[in-house]
Design an enzyme around this catalytic site. Structure first.
Site, mmCIF file in Angstrom:
data_model
loop_
_atom_site.group_PDB
_atom_site.id
_atom_site.type_symbol
_atom_site.label_atom_id
_atom_site.label_comp_id
_atom_site.label_asym_id
_atom_site.label_seq_id
_atom_site.Cartn_x
_atom_site.Cartn_y
_atom_site.Cartn_z
ATOM 1 N N ARG A 66 20.526 -50.673 -40.745
ATOM 2 C CA ARG A 66 20.002 -52.083 -41.071
ATOM 3 C C ARG A 66 20.791 -53.213 -40.466
ATOM 4 O O ARG A 66 20.252 -54.244 -40.393
ATOM 5 C CB ARG A 66 20.479 -52.012 -42.588
ATOM 6 N N ASN A 108 12.946 -67.925 -50.879
ATOM 7 C CA ASN A 108 12.111 -66.841 -51.058
ATOM 8 C C ASN A 108 11.238 -67.051 -52.316
ATOM 9 O O ASN A 108 11.591 -67.773 -53.258
ATOM 10 C CB ASN A 108 12.840 -65.480 -51.631
ATOM 11 N N THR A 109 9.937 -66.587 -52.352
ATOM 12 C CA THR A 109 9.359 -66.477 -53.641
ATOM 13 C C THR A 109 9.145 -65.232 -54.097
ATOM 14 O O THR A 109 8.908 -64.227 -53.608
ATOM 15 C CB THR A 109 7.862 -67.327 -53.413
ATOM 16 N N HIS A 110 9.341 -65.088 -55.727
ATOM 17 C CA HIS A 110 9.219 -63.969 -56.339
ATOM 18 C C HIS A 110 8.279 -63.881 -57.680
ATOM 19 O O HIS A 110 8.549 -65.101 -58.119
ATOM 20 C CB HIS A 110 10.858 -63.743 -56.888
ATOM 21 N N ASP A 142 20.346 -65.600 -51.587
ATOM 22 C CA ASP A 142 21.800 -65.287 -51.340
ATOM 23 C C ASP A 142 22.219 -63.779 -51.016
ATOM 24 O O ASP A 142 20.973 -63.025 -51.098
ATOM 25 C CB ASP A 142 22.847 -65.961 -52.461
ATOM 26 N N ALA A 143 23.215 -63.151 -51.156
ATOM 27 C CA ALA A 143 23.537 -61.871 -51.034
ATOM 28 C C ALA A 143 23.021 -60.811 -52.002
ATOM 29 O O ALA A 143 22.943 -59.669 -51.666
ATOM 30 C CB ALA A 143 24.933 -61.737 -50.561
ATOM 31 N N GLY A 144 22.629 -61.454 -53.088
ATOM 32 C CA GLY A 144 22.227 -60.584 -54.073
ATOM 33 C C GLY A 144 20.681 -60.219 -54.124
ATOM 34 O O GLY A 144 19.783 -60.783 -53.324
ATOM 35 N N ASP A 146 17.386 -61.202 -55.485
ATOM 36 C CA ASP A 146 16.562 -62.369 -56.282
ATOM 37 C C ASP A 146 17.680 -63.144 -57.158
ATOM 38 O O ASP A 146 17.561 -63.528 -58.427
ATOM 39 C CB ASP A 146 15.640 -61.743 -57.051
HETATM 40 C C1 GRF Z 1 3.896 -62.117 -53.863
HETATM 41 O O1 GRF Z 1 3.618 -62.237 -55.420
HETATM 42 C C2 GRF Z 1 5.477 -62.238 -53.526
HETATM 43 O O2 GRF Z 1 6.121 -63.229 -54.506
HETATM 44 C C3 GRF Z 1 5.688 -60.856 -53.824
HETATM 45 O O3 GRF Z 1 4.503 -60.201 -53.189
HETATM 46 C C4 GRF Z 1 3.473 -60.938 -53.185
HETATM 47 C C5 GRF Z 1 2.968 -61.222 -51.842
HETATM 48 O O4 GRF Z 1 1.790 -61.868 -51.607
HETATM 49 N N1 GRF Z 1 7.063 -60.585 -53.471
HETATM 50 P P1 GRF Z 1 0.973 -62.101 -50.374
HETATM 51 O O5 GRF Z 1 1.299 -60.985 -49.109
HETATM 52 O O6 GRF Z 1 1.545 -63.425 -49.886
HETATM 53 O O7 GRF Z 1 -0.204 -62.199 -50.607
#
Ligand code: GRF
Length: 201
Positions: A66, A108-110, A142-144, A146
């Site tokens: 990794r 990042n988007t979660h 960050d390192a965690g 989410d």
């Molecule tokens: C999103 O909901 C993202 O937050 C999650 O996976 C999805 C990705 O969707 N981790 P896409 O590949 O942008 O359509």
């Protein structure tokens, strides 16, 4: 001059597409200069190619460990001199090398309202828990897992009869709008991070 975005992806790439579409307007203030995936053959990389954006694919399996993969990812992203690196459905955790280089400009988007339901199965876990409202969170990595400072969140009501898939689709629709609004505002206006508090100007 438009801010430089590098976008990391693993799958369908609908969040990437939203960014590409937003960047087509010069007023948006950003351009996607490269798209990187952790696997070959993603729809997301196809979308980038259609948009004429440079792409790279770095499967972890091609590296000894990794750490080597993380260094390779860092080395592929760095020459693009990103103002912001956006993880948009990127299903790998960046390591030390990447975070020491891009920390503070890696978001990042979660698909949950963090800190609830971190990890790989945000929509499923929210549904199983029986919450009535979930959503999506944009945060600095960050390192965690989410755990980083939160930039923005959007709420999505859970409806009776929802499945993981249709709940995730509704979250993604809201998530895309949140992503392009806040990334645009961050690159145009700037932002500060003090401890856990992010202020977008
Ligand atoms: C999103 O909901 C993202 O937050 C999650 O996976 C999805 C990705 O969707 N981790 P896409 O590949 O942008 O359509």
């Amino acid at each position: 001059m438009a801010a430089r975005l590098v976008v990391l992806v693993s799958g369908a790439g609908t969040n990437l597409q939203a960014l590409l579409d937003a960047c087509a307007d010069p007023e948006y203030g950003a351009q996607v200069v490269a798209v990187g995936a952790d696997r070959a053959g993603t729809r997301a990389v196809d979308r980038a190619r259609v948009a004429g954006v440079e792409t790279f694919e770095l499967p972890i399996s091609a590296y000894d460990d990794r750490g080597a993969w993380d260094q390779a990812l860092t080395d592929r992203v760095a020459p693009h001199e990103p103002d912001l690196v956006v993880s948009a459905g990127f299903m790998k955790l960046a390591g030390e090398a990447f975070l020491s280089r891009f920390g503070g400009r890696y978001v990042n988007t979660h698909p949950s309202l963090l800190p609830a339901f971190p990890g790989m199965h945000g929509p499923r876990d929210a549904l199983h828990h029986g919450v009535k409202v979930t959503g999506a969170t944009l945060f600095f990595v960050d390192a965690g897992i989410d755990t980083g400072p939160i930039v923005a969140q959007v709420a999505v009501p859970v409806e009776h009869g929802d499945t993981t898939d249709n709940l995730h689709e509704r979250i993604k629709a809201a998530e895309r709008k949140m992503l392009i609004y806040w990334v645009g505002r961050m690159v145009r206006n700037g932002f500060t991070i003090e401890g856990r508090k992010v202020v977008v100007l």
